[in-house]
Design a protein around this motif. Structure first.
Motif, PDB file in Angstrom:
ATOM      1  N   TRP A  42       0.828  -1.202   0.000  1.00 50.04           N
ATOM      2  CA  TRP A  42       0.000   0.000   0.000  1.00 50.04           C
ATOM      3  C   TRP A  42       0.862   1.251   0.000  1.00 50.04           C
ATOM      4  O   TRP A  42       0.531   2.244  -0.651  1.00 50.04           O
ATOM      5  N   ASN A  77      -7.340   2.902  -3.581  1.00 45.42           N
ATOM      6  CA  ASN A  77      -7.895   2.229  -2.411  1.00 45.42           C
ATOM      7  C   ASN A  77      -8.853   1.116  -2.838  1.00 45.42           C
ATOM      8  O   ASN A  77      -8.823   0.014  -2.288  1.00 45.42           O
ATOM      9  N   ARG A 129      -8.489  -2.350  -0.187  1.00 41.77           N
ATOM     10  CA  ARG A 129      -8.541  -1.965   1.225  1.00 41.77           C
ATOM     11  C   ARG A 129      -9.959  -1.698   1.674  1.00 41.77           C
ATOM     12  O   ARG A 129     -10.192  -1.378   2.829  1.00 41.77           O
ATOM     13  N   VAL A 136      -7.909   6.176   3.588  1.00 39.02           N
ATOM     14  CA  VAL A 136      -6.666   6.272   2.830  1.00 39.02           C
ATOM     15  C   VAL A 136      -5.487   6.579   3.747  1.00 39.02           C
ATOM     16  O   VAL A 136      -4.370   6.193   3.496  1.00 39.02           O
TER      17      VAL A 136
END
Length: 84
Positions: A5, A72, A77, A82
């Motif tokens: 990420w 995202n 996720r 975020v």
């Protein structure tokens, strides 16, 4: 810490910044007929510089937010924010 990420968000942020710069510069040239104010140009009108700065900042923020929302979603996720 999710390194994947971190990489995705960093690349997304860089891409958003580049895209926003291109959009603002081309939009400014289309709207005014001349190039965007340069940071080293001390001859530019102060009002023009302020307007350009506001437009550039707002555009960059919106594009960055949209890119990060999409990243995202794609990264999976889900509903996490975020900033996590």
């Amino acid at each position: 810490m999710d390194i994947g990420w971190k990489i995705v968000s960093t690349v997304g942020g860089l891409a958003a910044g580049f895209l926003a710069k291109q959009v603002v510069e081309q939009g400014w040239k289309f709207a005014t007929g001349h190039n965007a104010p340069d940071e080293d140009d001390f001859e530019s009108n102060l009002v023009e510089i302020v307007v350009f700065s506001v437009v550039a900042g707002a555009t960059r923020t919106v594009i960055h937010n949209l890119v990060m929302r999409k990243a995202n979603q794609v990264y999976g996720r889900g509903a996490k924010s975020v900033s996590d």
